[in-house]
Design a protein around this motif. Structure first.
Motif, PDB file in Angstrom:
ATOM      1  N   ASN A  22       0.826  -1.204   0.000  1.00 56.70           N
ATOM      2  CA  ASN A  22       0.000   0.000   0.000  1.00 56.70           C
ATOM      3  C   ASN A  22       0.864   1.260   0.000  1.00 56.70           C
ATOM      4  OD1 ASN A  22      -2.506  -1.234  -0.054  1.00 56.70           O
ATOM      5  ND2 ASN A  22      -2.542  -1.514   2.153  1.00 56.70           N
ATOM      6  N   PHE A  23       2.128   1.133  -0.376  1.00 58.64           N
ATOM      7  CA  PHE A  23       3.027   2.281  -0.333  1.00 58.64           C
ATOM      8  C   PHE A  23       2.519   3.436  -1.183  1.00 58.64           C
ATOM      9  CE2 PHE A  23       6.584   4.688  -2.111  1.00 58.64           C
ATOM     10  CZ  PHE A  23       7.121   5.192  -0.945  1.00 58.64           C
ATOM     11  N   GLU A  24       2.073   3.168  -2.394  1.00 56.34           N
ATOM     12  CA  GLU A  24       1.602   4.252  -3.267  1.00 56.34           C
ATOM     13  C   GLU A  24       0.340   4.912  -2.709  1.00 56.34           C
ATOM     14  OE1 GLU A  24       3.131   5.746  -5.705  1.00 56.34           O
ATOM     15  OE2 GLU A  24       4.810   4.348  -5.641  1.00 56.34           O
ATOM     16  N   LEU A  25      -0.528   4.136  -2.085  1.00 57.67           N
ATOM     17  CA  LEU A  25      -1.713   4.709  -1.451  1.00 57.67           C
ATOM     18  C   LEU A  25      -1.310   5.643  -0.321  1.00 57.67           C
ATOM     19  CD1 LEU A  25      -4.780   4.899  -0.872  1.00 57.67           C
ATOM     20  CD2 LEU A  25      -4.471   2.904   0.623  1.00 57.67           C
ATOM     21  N   TYR A  26      -0.391   5.181   0.527  1.00 56.36           N
ATOM     22  CA  TYR A  26       0.055   6.022   1.643  1.00 56.36           C
ATOM     23  C   TYR A  26       0.828   7.232   1.140  1.00 56.36           C
ATOM     24  CZ  TYR A  26      -1.312   2.083   4.552  1.00 56.36           C
ATOM     25  OH  TYR A  26      -2.014   1.085   5.168  1.00 56.36           O
ATOM     26  N   SER A  27       1.568   7.061   0.056  1.00 51.15           N
ATOM     27  CA  SER A  27       2.287   8.174  -0.545  1.00 51.15           C
ATOM     28  C   SER A  27       1.309   9.226  -1.068  1.00 51.15           C
ATOM     29  CB  SER A  27       3.152   7.648  -1.683  1.00 51.15           C
ATOM     30  OG  SER A  27       3.753   8.685  -2.376  1.00 51.15           O
ATOM     31  N   TRP A  28       0.275   8.781  -1.736  1.00 51.45           N
ATOM     32  CA  TRP A  28      -0.750   9.688  -2.252  1.00 51.45           C
ATOM     33  C   TRP A  28      -1.442  10.421  -1.100  1.00 51.45           C
ATOM     34  CZ3 TRP A  28      -6.041   9.969  -1.572  1.00 51.45           C
ATOM     35  CH2 TRP A  28      -6.739  10.780  -2.480  1.00 51.45           C
ATOM     36  N   GLY A  91       7.260  13.898  -4.611  1.00 53.36           N
ATOM     37  CA  GLY A  91       6.846  14.342  -5.938  1.00 53.36           C
ATOM     38  C   GLY A  91       7.902  14.057  -6.994  1.00 53.36           C
ATOM     39  N   LEU A  92       9.178  14.319  -6.664  1.00 55.53           N
ATOM     40  CA  LEU A  92      10.256  14.023  -7.608  1.00 55.53           C
ATOM     41  C   LEU A  92      10.398  12.526  -7.843  1.00 55.53           C
ATOM     42  CD1 LEU A  92      12.998  16.600  -6.622  1.00 55.53           C
ATOM     43  CD2 LEU A  92      11.744  16.457  -8.770  1.00 55.53           C
ATOM     44  N   ARG A  93      10.187  11.718  -6.804  1.00 54.35           N
ATOM     45  CA  ARG A  93      10.223  10.260  -6.970  1.00 54.35           C
ATOM     46  C   ARG A  93       9.172   9.817  -7.988  1.00 54.35           C
ATOM     47  NH1 ARG A  93       7.108   6.274  -5.594  1.00 54.35           N
ATOM     48  NH2 ARG A  93       5.756   7.670  -4.410  1.00 54.35           N
ATOM     49  N   THR A  94       7.992  10.409  -7.906  1.00 53.55           N
ATOM     50  CA  THR A  94       6.917  10.082  -8.845  1.00 53.55           C
ATOM     51  C   THR A  94       7.285  10.509 -10.264  1.00 53.55           C
ATOM     52  OG1 THR A  94       5.308  10.363  -7.069  1.00 53.55           O
ATOM     53  CG2 THR A  94       4.464  10.398  -9.313  1.00 53.55           C
TER      54      THR A  94
END
Length: 138
Positions: A22-28, A91-94
Motif C-alpha cells: 500500500n506504499f503508493e496509497l500512503y504516498s498519495w 513528488g520528484l520520486r513520482t
C-alpha cells in the motif's frame, strides 16, 4: 503419457502473484495531508516574516536568534523543513518513475534524490537544534 499432453489453463498465472504493498496509497495520502499542512505553515511563515511588523527589513541575526530561542518556532520551522523536503522528494520520486525509461537511470536518479534529501534534512535539522541565540552576530 496422458500427463505429458496436459496443458496449463489459458491465462493461468505461472508464478504466484506478487504481494501488493500500500506504499503508493500512503504516498498519495501523505501528499494531500502534507500539502494542506504546508499551506498553513508556509503562509504563516510568509505572513510573519514578510508582512507583519515592518516586513523583511527587520529580519537580521537578532530576529532569527529571538525567534529560535522559542521551542515553538523551532518546531514550526522543523515541521516546515521536514514536510517540504519529504513532500517535494515524493513528488520528484513520482516524476522519476513516470519519465525515466531505463531501470538503471531510474535507480541512479532515485539514489541521488534520496541522498540529497537525507543531507538536506540532516543539515537543516542540525542548524535548527544547534543554533545558539547567545552567539554574537558577526
Amino acid at each position: 503419457m496422458a500427463d505429458a499432453l496436459l496443458l496449463d489453463k489459458p491465462r493461468a498465472p505461472r508464478r504466484p502473484a506478487a504481494r501488493r504493498s500500500n506504499f503508493e496509497l500512503y504516498s498519495w495520502l501523505f501528499m494531500r495531508i502534507s500539502g494542506l499542512a504546508l499551506i498553513i505553515l508556509v503562509l504563516g511563515h510568509l505572513l510573519i516574516m514578510n508582512v507583519l511588523d515592518g516586513g523583511v527589513h527587520r529580519i537580521n541575526w537578532g530576529f532569527v536568534a529571538g525567534r529560535w530561542a522559542s521551542p515553538f518556532w523551532q518546531f514550526w520551522d522543523l515541521a516546515m523543513l521536514w514536510l517540504a523536503e519529504i513532500h517535494g522528494g515524493n513528488g520528484l520520486r513520482t516524476i522519476i518513475d513516470d519519465y525515466a525509461r531505463k531501470d538503471s537511470t531510474r535507480f541512479w536518479l532515485k539514489i541521488v534524490l534520496y541522498v540529497s534529501m537525507v543531507l538536506i534534512l540532516a543539515v537543516g535539522t542540525m542548524v535548527i537544534f544547534t543554533f545558539d541565540p547567545e552567539m554574537p552576530a558577526s
